[in-house]
Design a protein around this motif. Structure first.
Motif, mmCIF file in Angstrom:
data_model
loop_
_atom_site.group_PDB
_atom_site.id
_atom_site.type_symbol
_atom_site.label_atom_id
_atom_site.label_comp_id
_atom_site.label_asym_id
_atom_site.label_seq_id
_atom_site.Cartn_x
_atom_site.Cartn_y
_atom_site.Cartn_z
ATOM 1 N N MET A 1 14.862 -0.898 0.229
ATOM 2 C CA MET A 1 13.409 -0.865 0.360
ATOM 3 C C MET A 1 12.794 -0.456 -0.978
ATOM 4 O O MET A 1 13.245 0.468 -1.629
ATOM 5 C CB MET A 1 12.992 0.125 1.458
ATOM 6 N N TYR A 2 11.730 -1.164 -1.377
ATOM 7 C CA TYR A 2 11.111 -0.905 -2.664
ATOM 8 C C TYR A 2 10.192 0.319 -2.626
ATOM 9 O O TYR A 2 9.564 0.632 -1.605
ATOM 10 C CB TYR A 2 10.290 -2.119 -3.101
ATOM 11 N N LEU A 3 10.095 0.971 -3.772
ATOM 12 C CA LEU A 3 9.186 2.099 -3.993
ATOM 13 C C LEU A 3 8.341 1.736 -5.203
ATOM 14 O O LEU A 3 8.877 1.521 -6.288
ATOM 15 C CB LEU A 3 9.974 3.388 -4.264
ATOM 16 N N VAL A 4 7.027 1.644 -5.031
ATOM 17 C CA VAL A 4 6.195 1.074 -6.086
ATOM 18 C C VAL A 4 5.250 2.106 -6.685
ATOM 19 O O VAL A 4 4.885 3.106 -6.061
ATOM 20 C CB VAL A 4 5.383 -0.129 -5.569
ATOM 21 N N THR A 5 4.841 1.832 -7.922
ATOM 22 C CA THR A 5 3.836 2.638 -8.603
ATOM 23 C C THR A 5 2.453 2.112 -8.240
ATOM 24 O O THR A 5 2.298 1.056 -7.613
ATOM 25 C CB THR A 5 4.017 2.569 -10.122
ATOM 26 N N SER A 6 1.419 2.819 -8.680
ATOM 27 C CA SER A 6 0.048 2.381 -8.394
ATOM 28 C C SER A 6 -0.244 1.044 -9.058
ATOM 29 O O SER A 6 -0.862 0.161 -8.450
ATOM 30 C CB SER A 6 -0.948 3.446 -8.857
ATOM 31 N N GLU A 7 0.202 0.847 -10.309
ATOM 32 C CA GLU A 7 -0.055 -0.416 -11.002
ATOM 33 C C GLU A 7 0.717 -1.559 -10.354
ATOM 34 O O GLU A 7 0.195 -2.683 -10.218
ATOM 35 C CB GLU A 7 0.331 -0.296 -12.479
ATOM 36 N N GLN A 8 1.953 -1.307 -9.932
ATOM 37 C CA GLN A 8 2.720 -2.350 -9.256
ATOM 38 C C GLN A 8 2.049 -2.753 -7.948
ATOM 39 O O GLN A 8 2.015 -3.938 -7.594
ATOM 40 C CB GLN A 8 4.144 -1.863 -9.013
ATOM 41 N N MET A 9 1.483 -1.768 -7.220
ATOM 42 C CA MET A 9 0.791 -2.092 -5.977
ATOM 43 C C MET A 9 -0.480 -2.875 -6.258
ATOM 44 O O MET A 9 -0.818 -3.824 -5.521
ATOM 45 C CB MET A 9 0.463 -0.807 -5.209
ATOM 46 N N ARG A 10 -1.193 -2.512 -7.325
ATOM 47 C CA ARG A 10 -2.396 -3.275 -7.677
ATOM 48 C C ARG A 10 -2.036 -4.724 -8.007
ATOM 49 O O ARG A 10 -2.774 -5.649 -7.647
ATOM 50 C CB ARG A 10 -3.112 -2.620 -8.855
ATOM 51 N N GLU A 11 -0.913 -4.933 -8.686
ATOM 52 C CA GLU A 11 -0.490 -6.286 -9.013
ATOM 53 C C GLU A 11 -0.133 -7.069 -7.749
ATOM 54 O O GLU A 11 -0.443 -8.263 -7.630
ATOM 55 C CB GLU A 11 0.714 -6.244 -9.959
ATOM 56 N N LEU A 12 0.501 -6.409 -6.775
ATOM 57 C CA LEU A 12 0.793 -7.068 -5.499
ATOM 58 C C LEU A 12 -0.505 -7.436 -4.774
ATOM 59 O O LEU A 12 -0.619 -8.519 -4.183
ATOM 60 C CB LEU A 12 1.657 -6.162 -4.625
ATOM 61 N N ASP A 13 -1.480 -6.523 -4.821
ATOM 62 C CA ASP A 13 -2.790 -6.817 -4.220
ATOM 63 C C ASP A 13 -3.449 -8.010 -4.911
ATOM 64 O O ASP A 13 -4.006 -8.904 -4.256
ATOM 65 C CB ASP A 13 -3.709 -5.595 -4.326
ATOM 66 N N ARG A 14 -3.412 -8.016 -6.268
ATOM 67 C CA ARG A 14 -4.029 -9.113 -7.016
ATOM 68 C C ARG A 14 -3.370 -10.447 -6.668
ATOM 69 O O ARG A 14 -4.047 -11.475 -6.529
ATOM 70 C CB ARG A 14 -3.925 -8.848 -8.524
#
Length: 493
Positions: free
Chosen positions: A1-14
């Motif tokens: 299971m992945y653990l993401v940073t805030s920037e990685q989550m923003r990129e997934l949202d984008r």
């Protein structure tokens, strides 16, 4: 299971918004429904108070309030800002909640309304500095309540990317993560504020990215290490050579752990006459230079039982032998004492060298305080890995394995491992896995998991205060069976 940073989550949202054409307001309402559904399944039936900020986390909170109202819950929102000042999709989520009949109060320092549960939707992944002003006032009020608090994505006051905890941070019972767990809630100290973490699927695909951190998942690694064809022989399982320091008991523990973790052959290199821990093990006398006694093709374990820093050249003679190496205790100091250009000369060194520091050792090696290491464990492990040009396993609750760009977090292990000699056992496990063909990163990950699992199994039958490192060794075979998914006859009562 992945653990993401805030920037990685923003990129997934984008990616979801721009490439998959999912409107942001749709994602907010999907998040709100996911939160409300978890509350319906696991939360109290009484009055729910949603604490909302002005960003997307607040939008998730407003959307959750609308869904709770739809499910006929008693719910209201306490907002840090007036809804009319909100913009974009967050404003639409607030308008939808208000239109559905959800009452909204603007927080100005007044006591929070009574509730059966508070839902923290204040900052989420937007947390990157200490709370201040009215937010800090609200957090101070929450700190005095006995009412359970659930958090959306990340408890307010916990740094999303580092796990650092700011003054006044929310102590959540449960955290509902949108799409993927945030790494700050997986590592200490942030994980201690997050409580149980539930990941909610809101329709955002989590695309594979090698830069994402992961939980350690042992099955595939264990299958690779433990595979034995019918034609297997001891050479197939590898050779671990433990270099004995001035306290031979530590080296013996490491040797026993290596034997219980699948190494085909165990040798102890010693300059003094000692009894082997088992008759199965070979004693190799060291006469003169250590490099002249190194068995060919072995994985070397150096550090357990060493009280004084070894000369740099002694450690380098082991590393430059070309084999895989585990460095623990004072052997790590010698490694970091070498000139930087020498350590960094081999770009593939991190694939065969593992360092296993505890927080105090890590602090000493990188020049930080122990407190700084414990507050910023991810950064500390990354710093040491870069300086040492090695895979680093930073020990402690939720141990971290870092190899240049790859990071994993260990989900198992507890206080039963907080005992002298436990680190020697861990080093022996990793050495055995290296001997069975795993890379430094994979051996550190699986070794960390097996060690933690053995400790957890031990805790089922012995109180943590009564555990010894030798007890952990005895649980390693069953821990390996657990990793492989093999059912074995258990001695547990």
């Amino acid at each position: 299971m992945y653990l993401v940073t805030s920037e990685q989550m923003r990129e997934l949202d984008r990616h979801a918004v721009t490439s998959l054409h999912i409107p942001e307001i749709v994602l907010l309402h999907l998040a709100g429904k996911a939160i409300a559904d978890v509350l319906v399944q696991r939360g109290p039936r009484g009055h729910i108070v949603v604490l909302a900020g002005k960003g997307n986390n607040g939008g998730d909170g407003y959307a959750a309030a609308r869904w709770l109202k739809h499910y006929q819950y008693s719910v209201e929102v306490v907002s840090l800002v007036h809804p009319e000042t909100l913009t974009g999709s967050v404003a639409l989520a607030a308008q939808s909640a208000i239109a559905a009949g959800v009452p909204v109060r603007v927080y100005s320092g007044q006591p929070l309304p009574e509730a059966q549960l508070y839902l923290d939707a204040l900052l989420g992944t937007g947390q990157n500095r200490p709370p201040a002003d009215r937010l800090l006032q609200m957090l101070e009020s929450l700190s005095h309540t006995s009412t359970p608090i659930w958090a959306v994505d990340v408890p307010t006051g916990v740094d999303t990317d580092t796990g650092a905890v700011y003054p006044g941070a929310v102590q959540a019972v449960l955290t509902i993560a949108m799409a993927a767990q945030k790494i700050g809630t997986a590592v200490t100290p942030g994980c201690l504020q997050a409580g149980e973490v539930v990941v909610a699927d809101i329709g955002i695909p989590i695309l594979h990215n090698p830069s994402f951190a992961t939980w350690i998942e042992p099955a595939e690694l264990a299958a690779r290490a433990a595979y034995r064809p019918v034609t297997a022989h001891k050479g197939l399982a590898g050779h671990v050579a433990v270099i004995v320091g001035c306290l031979p008991g530590a080296a013996k523990l490491a040797a026993l752990a290596a034997a219980r973790s699948g190494a085909g052959r165990i040798s102890l290199l010693t300059a003094s006459a000692i009894e082997p821990p088992l008759p199965d093990m070979l004693m190799i006398p060291v006469n003169g230079a250590l490099r002249n006694s190194l068995p060919e093709g072995a994985v070397f374990l150096m550090g357990p039982g060493m009280l004084d820093a070894w000369p740099i050249e002694v450690v380098w003679s082991v590393v430059e032998s070309g084999g895989k190496v585990v460095l623990d205790a004072e052997a790590m100091d010698a490694w970091l004492s070498a000139p930087e250009e020498r350590r960094l000369a081999d770009p593939f060194l991190a694939e065969r060298v593992v360092l296993t520091p505890h927080p105090k050792e890590c602090a000493r090696l990188i020049g930080w305080t122990v407190d700084s290491v414990q507050k910023h464990r991810l950064a500390a492990a990354r710093r040491l890995s870069q300086q040492a040009n090695a895979t680093v396993l930073l020990k402690g609750y939720r141990s971290i394995v870092n190899s240049q760009q790859s990071v994993s977090v260990n989900p198992v292990g507890g206080p039963s491992l907080a005992v002298a000699g436990s680190g020697d056992v861990l080093a022996g496990v990793i050495a055995a896995l290296l001997a069975q063909g795993l890379s430094a990163y994979d051996a550190a990950r699986l070794g960390c998991w097996l060690h933690g699992r053995a400790g957890d199994r031990l805790a089922r039958r012995i109180p943590a205060a009564a555990c010894m490192a030798s007890d952990v060794v005895q649980e390693l075979p069953q821990a390996l069976a657990d990793a492989l998914g093999v059912k074995m006859k258990s001695t547990d009562k």
